[in-house]
Design an enzyme around this catalytic site. Sequence first.
Site, PDB file in Angstrom:
ATOM      1  N   SER A  21     -10.328  -8.619   0.219  1.00  0.00           N
ATOM      2  CA  SER A  21     -10.099  -9.515   1.367  1.00  0.00           C
ATOM      3  C   SER A  21     -11.397  -9.965   2.049  1.00  0.00           C
ATOM      4  O   SER A  21     -11.505 -11.137   2.424  1.00  0.00           O
ATOM      5  CB  SER A  21      -9.165  -8.840   2.376  1.00  0.00           C
ATOM      6  OG  SER A  21      -7.879  -8.715   1.803  1.00  0.00           O
ATOM      7  N   LYS A  69       1.422  -0.290   5.464  1.00  0.00           N
ATOM      8  CA  LYS A  69       2.237  -1.494   5.690  1.00  0.00           C
ATOM      9  C   LYS A  69       3.597  -1.208   6.333  1.00  0.00           C
ATOM     10  O   LYS A  69       4.110  -2.022   7.088  1.00  0.00           O
ATOM     11  CB  LYS A  69       2.476  -2.231   4.377  1.00  0.00           C
ATOM     12  CG  LYS A  69       1.232  -2.851   3.791  1.00  0.00           C
ATOM     13  CD  LYS A  69       1.576  -3.672   2.564  1.00  0.00           C
ATOM     14  CE  LYS A  69       0.322  -4.104   1.849  1.00  0.00           C
ATOM     15  NZ  LYS A  69       0.585  -5.018   0.743  1.00  0.00           N
ATOM     16  N   ASP A 106       2.566 -11.313   2.111  1.00  0.00           N
ATOM     17  CA  ASP A 106       2.744 -11.036   0.676  1.00  0.00           C
ATOM     18  C   ASP A 106       3.904 -11.879   0.144  1.00  0.00           C
ATOM     19  O   ASP A 106       3.898 -12.315  -1.009  1.00  0.00           O
ATOM     20  CB  ASP A 106       3.063  -9.555   0.440  1.00  0.00           C
ATOM     21  CG  ASP A 106       1.841  -8.664   0.642  1.00  0.00           C
ATOM     22  OD1 ASP A 106       0.712  -9.152   0.457  1.00  0.00           O
ATOM     23  OD2 ASP A 106       2.024  -7.480   0.986  1.00  0.00           O
ATOM     24  N   ALA A 132      10.371  -0.126  -7.517  1.00  0.00           N
ATOM     25  CA  ALA A 132      11.060  -0.086  -6.217  1.00  0.00           C
ATOM     26  C   ALA A 132      10.130   0.483  -5.143  1.00  0.00           C
ATOM     27  O   ALA A 132      10.567   1.184  -4.233  1.00  0.00           O
ATOM     28  CB  ALA A 132      12.336   0.753  -6.332  1.00  0.00           C
ATOM     29  N   ALA A 135       5.554  -2.879  -2.957  1.00  0.00           N
ATOM     30  CA  ALA A 135       5.310  -4.246  -3.415  1.00  0.00           C
ATOM     31  C   ALA A 135       6.615  -4.955  -3.792  1.00  0.00           C
ATOM     32  O   ALA A 135       6.717  -6.175  -3.662  1.00  0.00           O
ATOM     33  CB  ALA A 135       4.363  -4.227  -4.613  1.00  0.00           C
TER      34      ALA A 135
HETATM   35  P1  ATR Z   1       3.448  -0.053  -4.196  1.00  0.00           P
HETATM   36  O1  ATR Z   1       3.568   0.076  -2.724  1.00  0.00           O
HETATM   37  O2  ATR Z   1       2.161  -0.705  -4.637  1.00  0.00           O
HETATM   38  O3  ATR Z   1       4.638  -0.690  -4.825  1.00  0.00           O
HETATM   39  P2  ATR Z   1       4.340   2.602  -4.751  1.00  0.00           P
HETATM   40  O4  ATR Z   1       5.170   2.544  -3.538  1.00  0.00           O
HETATM   41  O5  ATR Z   1       3.630   3.864  -5.042  1.00  0.00           O
HETATM   42  O6  ATR Z   1       3.278   1.449  -4.766  1.00  0.00           O
HETATM   43  O7  ATR Z   1       5.264   2.207  -6.005  1.00  0.00           O
HETATM   44  C1  ATR Z   1       4.809   2.301  -7.283  1.00  0.00           C
HETATM   45  C2  ATR Z   1       5.880   1.782  -8.245  1.00  0.00           C
HETATM   46  O8  ATR Z   1       5.360   1.997  -9.566  1.00  0.00           O
HETATM   47  C3  ATR Z   1       7.197   2.552  -8.157  1.00  0.00           C
HETATM   48  O9  ATR Z   1       8.254   1.691  -8.478  1.00  0.00           O
HETATM   49  C4  ATR Z   1       6.993   3.612  -9.233  1.00  0.00           C
HETATM   50  O10 ATR Z   1       8.183   4.141  -9.761  1.00  0.00           O
HETATM   51  P3  ATR Z   1       8.768   5.547  -9.206  1.00  0.00           P
HETATM   52  O11 ATR Z   1       9.573   5.205  -8.004  1.00  0.00           O
HETATM   53  O12 ATR Z   1       9.577   6.041 -10.342  1.00  0.00           O
HETATM   54  O13 ATR Z   1       7.591   6.415  -8.907  1.00  0.00           O
HETATM   55  C5  ATR Z   1       6.295   2.790 -10.287  1.00  0.00           C
HETATM   56  N1  ATR Z   1       5.622   3.642 -11.268  1.00  0.00           N
HETATM   57  C6  ATR Z   1       4.556   4.432 -11.067  1.00  0.00           C
HETATM   58  N2  ATR Z   1       4.239   5.064 -12.214  1.00  0.00           N
HETATM   59  C7  ATR Z   1       5.158   4.682 -13.153  1.00  0.00           C
HETATM   60  C8  ATR Z   1       5.373   4.983 -14.545  1.00  0.00           C
HETATM   61  N3  ATR Z   1       4.581   5.825 -15.199  1.00  0.00           N
HETATM   62  N4  ATR Z   1       6.403   4.375 -15.172  1.00  0.00           N
HETATM   63  C9  ATR Z   1       7.203   3.534 -14.527  1.00  0.00           C
HETATM   64  N5  ATR Z   1       7.062   3.201 -13.220  1.00  0.00           N
HETATM   65  C10 ATR Z   1       6.046   3.769 -12.540  1.00  0.00           C
END
Ligand code: ATR
Length: 285
Positions: A21, A69, A106, A132, A135
């Site tokens: 940013s 956030k 966003d 989920a 983001a």
């Molecule tokens: P952000 O705020 O950037 O979305 P987050 O809240 O940590 O970050 O979310 C990360 C996302 O990546 C989640 O949907 C997570 O799935 P889980 O709810 O099962 O943790 C997903 N994610 C992280 N590692 C993963 C993996 N190895 N395979 C599939 N999904 C993954």
Amino acid sequence: MPPEKTKRACVIGWPVKHSRSPVIHGYWLKKYGLKGSYEAVAVPPDGLEKFLRGLPRDYAGCNITLPHKEEALGLMDEVDPLARKAGAVNTVAVRPGGKLYGFNTDIHGFTRNLESAGKAWQKKKPALVVGAGGASRAVVAALVGAGCATIYITNRTPERLRLLGEELSAAFGVSLHLVGWHDREDALATVDLVVNTTSQGMEGAPALELDLRKLKDGALVADLIYTPLETPLLREAVRRHHPTVGGLGMLLHQAAPGFEAWFGVKPEVDEELRKVVEDDLAKAK
Ligand code: ATR
């Protein structure tokens, strides 16, 4: 007349040093010849409230990145209705009198980025959101806002999927279709847009496990990740002749409304800005 005060803005996060940013806002401040500054400020998770209380003293506003956030939403004096529905605030503007107004750019950034795909984005057609986390909230909000008729969401952890699905279905008054992780590839046959909102495919992380074989011909594939600019998912989509949209455009477009609110100029996302940020990303490697 007193001299014009230099307006200041910042991005807060923990960690925050990876944030691009300052490069984006620094580019615009220079381009439009404005008296202003924009910096990165590291704010630990237990320091958010204190920082935001003191914000009006020093700043015209700020951007908010991970992990703040969602908590920030509860610390605003006023919240934009769409940001409230999405459950996250990523931009704050200090109102006259020092009140904090929170909104979520966003959502706007994602929409503008998809628009850059032209006709390849069929707004109203079914879409699949993978992930989920935080983001995915903005992505779902953007898709609802664009009039997408059928939104599928899938996530590795079923409990998180259920919770987000319930929360967002209630907030937006739509019925989101929850797809089990093992069924995600079957859903590809029925959608015209797939969006990766997970961290899979980012530099240092393995690729997202999503076999695109069943994806409908011509479906658009979008990834929120911008390091690397072309993720394994996007590369595979290109190989299969699908149109694609990377994450950098969302980053650039989400910055614009904040800049306008703080510095009073509606900035343009141009090719030179994209190049400046791409060069900065390459330098950081
Ligand atoms: P952000 O705020 O950037 O979305 P987050 O809240 O940590 O970050 O979310 C990360 C996302 O990546 C989640 O949907 C997570 O799935 P889980 O709810 O099962 O943790 C997903 N994610 C992280 N590692 C993963 C993996 N190895 N395979 C599939 N999904 C993954």
